[in-house]
Write a protein that holds these residues in place. Structure first.
Motif, PDB file in Angstrom:
ATOM      1  N   ILE A  59      36.447  42.120  31.541  1.00 47.05           N
ATOM      2  CA  ILE A  59      36.356  40.603  30.563  1.00 47.05           C
ATOM      3  C   ILE A  59      37.693  40.203  31.310  1.00 47.05           C
ATOM      4  CG2 ILE A  59      35.085  41.802  28.943  1.00 47.05           C
ATOM      5  CD1 ILE A  59      37.417  42.622  27.744  1.00 47.05           C
ATOM      6  N   GLY A  60      38.168  39.176  30.729  1.00 42.50           N
ATOM      7  CA  GLY A  60      38.786  37.655  31.415  1.00 42.50           C
ATOM      8  C   GLY A  60      39.567  37.499  32.851  1.00 42.50           C
ATOM      9  N   SER A  61      39.297  38.326  33.405  1.00 49.06           N
ATOM     10  CA  SER A  61      39.751  37.401  34.681  1.00 49.06           C
ATOM     11  C   SER A  61      39.424  39.149  35.644  1.00 49.06           C
ATOM     12  CB  SER A  61      41.149  37.467  34.812  1.00 49.06           C
ATOM     13  OG  SER A  61      41.853  38.481  34.282  1.00 49.06           O
ATOM     14  N   TYR A  62      39.635  39.737  36.965  1.00 45.06           N
ATOM     15  CA  TYR A  62      39.612  40.150  37.706  1.00 45.06           C
ATOM     16  C   TYR A  62      41.092  39.801  39.469  1.00 45.06           C
ATOM     17  CZ  TYR A  62      37.846  44.525  40.762  1.00 45.06           C
ATOM     18  OH  TYR A  62      38.910  45.715  41.238  1.00 45.06           O
ATOM     19  N   LEU A  63      41.243  40.495  39.226  1.00 45.30           N
ATOM     20  CA  LEU A  63      42.896  40.664  40.825  1.00 45.30           C
ATOM     21  C   LEU A  63      42.766  41.142  41.525  1.00 45.30           C
ATOM     22  CD1 LEU A  63      44.166  37.510  42.034  1.00 45.30           C
ATOM     23  CD2 LEU A  63      46.046  38.688  40.523  1.00 45.30           C
ATOM     24  N   TYR A  64      41.611  41.113  42.438  1.00 47.96           N
ATOM     25  CA  TYR A  64      41.834  42.180  43.661  1.00 47.96           C
ATOM     26  C   TYR A  64      42.951  42.450  44.341  1.00 47.96           C
ATOM     27  CZ  TYR A  64      40.282  44.757  47.508  1.00 47.96           C
ATOM     28  OH  TYR A  64      40.199  46.079  48.534  1.00 47.96           O
ATOM     29  N   PRO A  65      43.547  43.125  44.902  1.00 46.26           N
ATOM     30  CA  PRO A  65      43.479  44.646  44.509  1.00 46.26           C
ATOM     31  C   PRO A  65      44.438  45.581  43.232  1.00 46.26           C
ATOM     32  CG  PRO A  65      44.983  44.582  46.527  1.00 46.26           C
ATOM     33  CD  PRO A  65      44.689  42.746  45.849  1.00 46.26           C
ATOM     34  N   ILE A  66      44.908  43.794  42.699  1.00 42.57           N
ATOM     35  CA  ILE A  66      45.625  44.681  41.599  1.00 42.57           C
ATOM     36  C   ILE A  66      45.152  44.871  40.455  1.00 42.57           C
ATOM     37  CG2 ILE A  66      47.193  43.859  40.136  1.00 42.57           C
ATOM     38  CD1 ILE A  66      48.346  43.689  42.490  1.00 42.57           C
ATOM     39  N   ASP A  67      43.565  44.562  39.976  1.00 44.33           N
ATOM     40  CA  ASP A  67      42.996  44.927  38.837  1.00 44.33           C
ATOM     41  C   ASP A  67      41.840  46.228  39.177  1.00 44.33           C
ATOM     42  OD1 ASP A  67      44.362  43.826  36.938  1.00 44.33           O
ATOM     43  OD2 ASP A  67      43.216  41.458  37.315  1.00 44.33           O
ATOM     44  N   GLY A 106      41.376  42.996  29.130  1.00 42.13           N
ATOM     45  CA  GLY A 106      40.717  42.000  30.420  1.00 42.13           C
ATOM     46  C   GLY A 106      42.411  42.174  31.667  1.00 42.13           C
ATOM     47  N   GLY A 107      42.318  41.526  32.776  1.00 37.00           N
ATOM     48  CA  GLY A 107      42.347  41.485  33.806  1.00 37.00           C
ATOM     49  C   GLY A 107      44.127  41.316  33.548  1.00 37.00           C
ATOM     50  N   VAL A 108      44.981  41.403  34.650  1.00 35.71           N
ATOM     51  CA  VAL A 108      45.967  41.730  34.564  1.00 35.71           C
ATOM     52  C   VAL A 108      46.418  39.808  34.129  1.00 35.71           C
ATOM     53  CG1 VAL A 108      47.174  43.316  35.298  1.00 35.71           C
ATOM     54  CG2 VAL A 108      46.402  41.257  36.572  1.00 35.71           C
ATOM     55  N   ASP A 126      49.632  46.868  24.612  1.00 37.21           N
ATOM     56  CA  ASP A 126      50.114  46.977  25.998  1.00 37.21           C
ATOM     57  C   ASP A 126      48.719  47.114  26.770  1.00 37.21           C
ATOM     58  OD1 ASP A 126      52.424  47.850  27.170  1.00 37.21           O
ATOM     59  OD2 ASP A 126      52.378  49.873  26.336  1.00 37.21           O
ATOM     60  N   PHE A 127      49.711  46.922  28.459  1.00 39.54           N
ATOM     61  CA  PHE A 127      48.503  46.848  29.425  1.00 39.54           C
ATOM     62  C   PHE A 127      48.174  48.005  29.549  1.00 39.54           C
ATOM     63  CE2 PHE A 127      51.876  43.118  30.237  1.00 39.54           C
ATOM     64  CZ  PHE A 127      50.947  42.102  30.664  1.00 39.54           C
TER      65      PHE A 127
END
Length: 477
Positions: A59-67, A106-108, A126-127
């Motif tokens: 949900i929200g976002s997805y950033l490869y390869p961080i998420d 959500g993603g970062v 928190d993350f």
């Protein structure tokens, strides 16, 4: 930070959630994998790889390869046979999401953080822990590693034991690319943070005890992203590319990561004996991964660093007028006296995920391996369709085109009792883009361009991922 209405986000439009990158949710055990060819009898141990694999639709976002959540894929090899198991790295956050059956974080880049009413006070606002980048073995611990946070310890069957703080000595954690000195057995680590101290380094001895607690790196006065490090007999080598965390921009809907090339790139040579940091400056470039580093045998105080260089950060918006980021395999000579960096391109091919024989970390290496592209236009960022090996002494390279297979990072498994970095085998997972089948490939170190001597069919698709390790059954191998 909490919001009950996630920003508009369509995961079906994110390439790194589709095709060979698409996550799998089934945890599988399989013995006696079907093998084409013959697994060398000397291969006795575990090849295990980690990678981003969302447990639920993001949900929200997805950033490869961080998420992404971590999923470990392991193949145990012994007496020419292979068995397989995959397991999620079950963090407290993942368990909370499993209780409700959907993603809560959500993603970062989206800053969706659940509140206490959803996940309790310990996890609220928190993350999320995401130990999804790498997996290493050290001092009897098998560790799933995050970008910069506490690793998670897993057992011999890949089951999650829990968050690892090294007996409380490293409460902020470490990054995903520690380096283990093959002579001393020490694991040297670093960690970056959003609050002071922004960058620290530490040492864990061969028995697992922290012998150097987090030590701040001088002259780092703002939060920066640093993915990998290198190690020599004398130095910890950190490359500080101009990638900064921008919380204000992220809260306003912009990118959490800011690429500021006008700041240039700095290289820190940190004496392992605790002496003052030596700084070298250079024009801006980004690196995800180092190959290896060593003290120059000429004895002039220089350090040789091999790495994969990018013209800019590949996951942040570029500046107006910039084309695609350029890639090259580079050898840098860092002059510890003059504070300068001299770079030489070894190859301008598009490569990544470099590895050497881990027994040579911090010492002079001759051979290195990478995942590579053959030039086809239908590959996504982070997808590779070949493996390439370089002989740095001769300045030559060998290529094995994988055809319809998307291949991952090559990891070296030494031949038992052999000190050579050529007589073992290279291991990697590969997935067929035409039908989604996955394989463990075993390629000979002496002639890797001849292709695999064995292919073990994995019963579940292994999503394209990141880093892994070869853990021999006998410590002396």
């Amino acid at each position: 930070m909490n919001t009950s209405t996630p920003p508009r986000f369509d995961p079906q439009r994110v390439p790194h959630l589709l095709g060979s990158f698409a996550p799998v949710t089934e945890e599988v055990d399989a013995v006696d994998l079907d093998v084409t060819g013959e697994i060398p009898a000397g291969l006795d141990g575990l090849y295990v790889r980690n990678g981003p694999n969302p447990r639920f639709t993001p949900i929200g976002s997805y950033l490869y390869p961080i998420d992404g959540d971590g999923m470990l894929h392991g193949v145990w090899l012994s007496e020419g046979r292979a068995r397989y198991r995959n397991r999620f790295v079950r963090t407290a956050a993942m368990k909370a999401e499993e209780r409700v059956g959907h993603a809560l974080w959500g993603g970062v880049e989206s800053f969706i953080l659940p509140g206490a009413d959803q996940v309790g006070p310990e996890l609220a606002d928190d993350f999320k822990d995401m130990p999804d980048i790498h997996v290493v073995g050290h001092a009897g611990r098998l560790l799933a590693l995050a970008e910069s946070a506490c690793p998670y310890r897993v057992d011999d069957a890949l089951g999650t034991v829990g968050r690892e703080t090294f007996d409380g000595a490293l409460p902020a954690g470490i990054t995903a690319h520690p380096k283990i000195d093959p002579l001393t057995g020490e694991m040297v680590v670093f960690c970056y943070a959003l609050e002071p101290p922004y960058l620290t380094w530490s040492v864990i001895d061969r028995h697992g005890a922290v012998t150097r607690k987090p030590t701040p790196v001088e002259s780092v006065d703002e939060p920066m992203m640093i993915h990998d490090m290198a190690l020599t007999e004398r130095y910890v080598v950190l490359t500080l590319a101009p990638v900064f965390f921008d919380l204000e921009a992220a809260m306003a809907g912009g990118s959490f990561l800011a690429w500021r090339p006008e700041r240039g790139t700095r290289v820190a040579l940190i004496p392992r004996d605790g002496g003052p940091v030596v700084w070298a400056t250079d024009d801006a470039f980004w690196l995800w991964h180092t190959v290896n580093a060593y003290d120059d045998p000429a004895g002039d105080g220089s350090v040789v660093l091999d790495y994969v260089q990018w013209s800019r950060l590949t996951i942040a918006p570029g500046h107006e007028g910039e084309g695609p980021p350029r890639c090259a395999l580079v050898r840098a000579r860092i002059d510890a006296v003059a504070g300068t960096v001299t770079r030489t391109e070894l190859d301008d091919s598009r490569v990544e995920l470099p590895r050497v024989d881990d027994r040579l970390i911090g010492r002079r290496h001759r051979y290195l391996a990478v995942a590579a592209e053959t030039g086809r236009a239908d590959l996504l960022a982070g997808e590779y369709d070949a493996l390439r090996w370089y002989d740095t002494a001769r300045g030559t390279s060998l290529l094995w085109p994988a055809g319809d297979l998307s291949v991952g990072e090559p990891v070296y498994a030494p031949a038992p009792g052999d000190d050579s970095d050529k007589h073992g085998h290279w291991l990697t997972f590969a997935t067929d883009r035409t039908d989604g089948t996955s394989w463990l490939l075993v390629l000979p170190g002496e002639d890797p361009a001849s292709g695999p001597v064995a292919r073990a069919r994995v019963p579940v698709r292994v999503p394209l991922g990141l880093h892994g390790s070869w853990l021999p059954s006998s410590p002396g191998e």
